[in-house]
Design a protein around this motif. Structure first.
Motif, PDB file in Angstrom:
ATOM      1  N   SER A 134       0.816  -1.221   0.000  1.00 34.78           N
ATOM      2  CA  SER A 134       0.000   0.000   0.000  1.00 34.78           C
ATOM      3  C   SER A 134       0.850   1.272   0.000  1.00 34.78           C
ATOM      4  CB  SER A 134      -0.974   0.002   1.181  1.00 34.78           C
ATOM      5  OG  SER A 134      -0.274  -0.106   2.397  1.00 34.78           O
ATOM      6  N   LEU A 135       1.988   1.225   0.668  1.00 35.23           N
ATOM      7  CA  LEU A 135       2.863   2.400   0.696  1.00 35.23           C
ATOM      8  C   LEU A 135       3.474   2.667  -0.677  1.00 35.23           C
ATOM      9  CD1 LEU A 135       4.230   4.677   2.223  1.00 35.23           C
ATOM     10  CD2 LEU A 135       6.017   3.072   2.884  1.00 35.23           C
ATOM     11  N   THR A 136       4.013   1.631  -1.305  1.00 31.67           N
ATOM     12  CA  THR A 136       4.606   1.837  -2.627  1.00 31.67           C
ATOM     13  C   THR A 136       3.524   2.166  -3.656  1.00 31.67           C
ATOM     14  OG1 THR A 136       4.648  -0.555  -2.989  1.00 31.67           O
ATOM     15  CG2 THR A 136       6.715   0.486  -2.314  1.00 31.67           C
ATOM     16  N   HIS A 137       2.313   1.677  -3.443  1.00 37.25           N
ATOM     17  CA  HIS A 137       1.206   2.023  -4.333  1.00 37.25           C
ATOM     18  C   HIS A 137       0.972   3.539  -4.305  1.00 37.25           C
ATOM     19  CE1 HIS A 137      -2.358   1.215  -6.715  1.00 37.25           C
ATOM     20  NE2 HIS A 137      -3.044   2.022  -5.922  1.00 37.25           N
ATOM     21  N   MET A 138       0.947   4.103  -3.114  1.00 41.55           N
ATOM     22  CA  MET A 138       0.739   5.554  -3.001  1.00 41.55           C
ATOM     23  C   MET A 138       1.929   6.334  -3.557  1.00 41.55           C
ATOM     24  SD  MET A 138      -2.298   5.580  -2.200  1.00 41.55           S
ATOM     25  CE  MET A 138      -2.444   7.347  -2.322  1.00 41.55           C
ATOM     26  N   GLN A 139       3.137   5.811  -3.370  1.00 43.29           N
ATOM     27  CA  GLN A 139       4.320   6.448  -3.970  1.00 43.29           C
ATOM     28  C   GLN A 139       4.203   6.441  -5.495  1.00 43.29           C
ATOM     29  OE1 GLN A 139       7.213   3.912  -1.853  1.00 43.29           O
ATOM     30  NE2 GLN A 139       8.261   5.817  -1.310  1.00 43.29           N
ATOM     31  N   LEU A 140       3.784   5.309  -6.031  1.00 44.73           N
ATOM     32  CA  LEU A 140       3.595   5.207  -7.477  1.00 44.73           C
ATOM     33  C   LEU A 140       2.584   6.232  -7.973  1.00 44.73           C
ATOM     34  CD1 LEU A 140       3.399   1.392  -8.303  1.00 44.73           C
ATOM     35  CD2 LEU A 140       4.916   3.061  -9.364  1.00 44.73           C
ATOM     36  N   ILE A 141       1.443   6.283  -7.310  1.00 38.71           N
ATOM     37  CA  ILE A 141       0.387   7.219  -7.710  1.00 38.71           C
ATOM     38  C   ILE A 141       0.910   8.646  -7.672  1.00 38.71           C
ATOM     39  CG2 ILE A 141      -1.868   8.172  -7.071  1.00 38.71           C
ATOM     40  CD1 ILE A 141      -1.897   5.342  -8.427  1.00 38.71           C
ATOM     41  N   ASN A 142       1.627   8.997  -6.618  1.00 36.37           N
ATOM     42  CA  ASN A 142       2.184  10.337  -6.491  1.00 36.37           C
ATOM     43  C   ASN A 142       3.153  10.644  -7.632  1.00 36.37           C
ATOM     44  OD1 ASN A 142       2.600  12.833  -4.985  1.00 36.37           O
ATOM     45  ND2 ASN A 142       4.645  12.023  -4.575  1.00 36.37           N
ATOM     46  N   GLU A 143       4.050   9.703  -7.914  1.00 36.69           N
ATOM     47  CA  GLU A 143       5.036   9.902  -8.989  1.00 36.69           C
ATOM     48  C   GLU A 143       4.351  10.019 -10.353  1.00 36.69           C
ATOM     49  OE1 GLU A 143       8.377  10.394  -8.772  1.00 36.69           O
ATOM     50  OE2 GLU A 143       8.187  10.359  -6.587  1.00 36.69           O
ATOM     51  N   VAL A 144       3.335   9.189 -10.577  1.00 38.16           N
ATOM     52  CA  VAL A 144       2.601   9.233 -11.844  1.00 38.16           C
ATOM     53  C   VAL A 144       1.890  10.575 -11.996  1.00 38.16           C
ATOM     54  CG1 VAL A 144       0.623   8.252 -13.090  1.00 38.16           C
ATOM     55  CG2 VAL A 144       2.341   6.733 -12.060  1.00 38.16           C
ATOM     56  N   GLU A 145       1.247  11.037 -10.934  1.00 39.17           N
ATOM     57  CA  GLU A 145       0.555  12.335 -10.982  1.00 39.17           C
ATOM     58  C   GLU A 145       1.542  13.456 -11.277  1.00 39.17           C
ATOM     59  OE1 GLU A 145      -3.350  11.935  -8.125  1.00 39.17           O
ATOM     60  OE2 GLU A 145      -1.432  12.347  -7.141  1.00 39.17           O
TER      61      GLU A 145
END
Length: 81
Positions: free
Chosen positions: A40-51
């Motif tokens: 879940s943490l890396t998922h949110m990091q991914l979303i942030n980086e993608v945005e």
């Protein structure tokens, strides 16, 4: 506007950065079950980086509905990237 392959290529670079793996390869079918450290943490990091990279914003509902990279590609495309 980027095509799906261009988006996927850009996402692969983001995934490599987030997961600190220069050899990581992703496809539309790639999901959290395939990448061991995808939590879940890396998922949110991914979303942030993608945005940040694509200069877009996702709603919480959009993020919650993502099942694999293919869904993410389509979501990015729907934002007019």
């Amino acid at each position: 506007m980027q095509n799906e392959q261009e988006i996927l290529s850009n996402l692969e670079n983001i995934f490599r950065e987030v997961f600190v793996d220069d050899k990581l390869q992703i496809t539309n079918a790639t999901n959290a079950d395939v990448i061991e450290s995808w939590d879940s943490l890396t998922h949110m990091q991914l979303i942030n980086e993608v945005e940040e990279y694509f200069k877009i914003t996702f709603t919480l509902d959009e993020v919650m509905q993502l099942n694999d990279v293919g869904n993410l590609v389509q979501l990015i495309k729907s934002k007019g990237v």
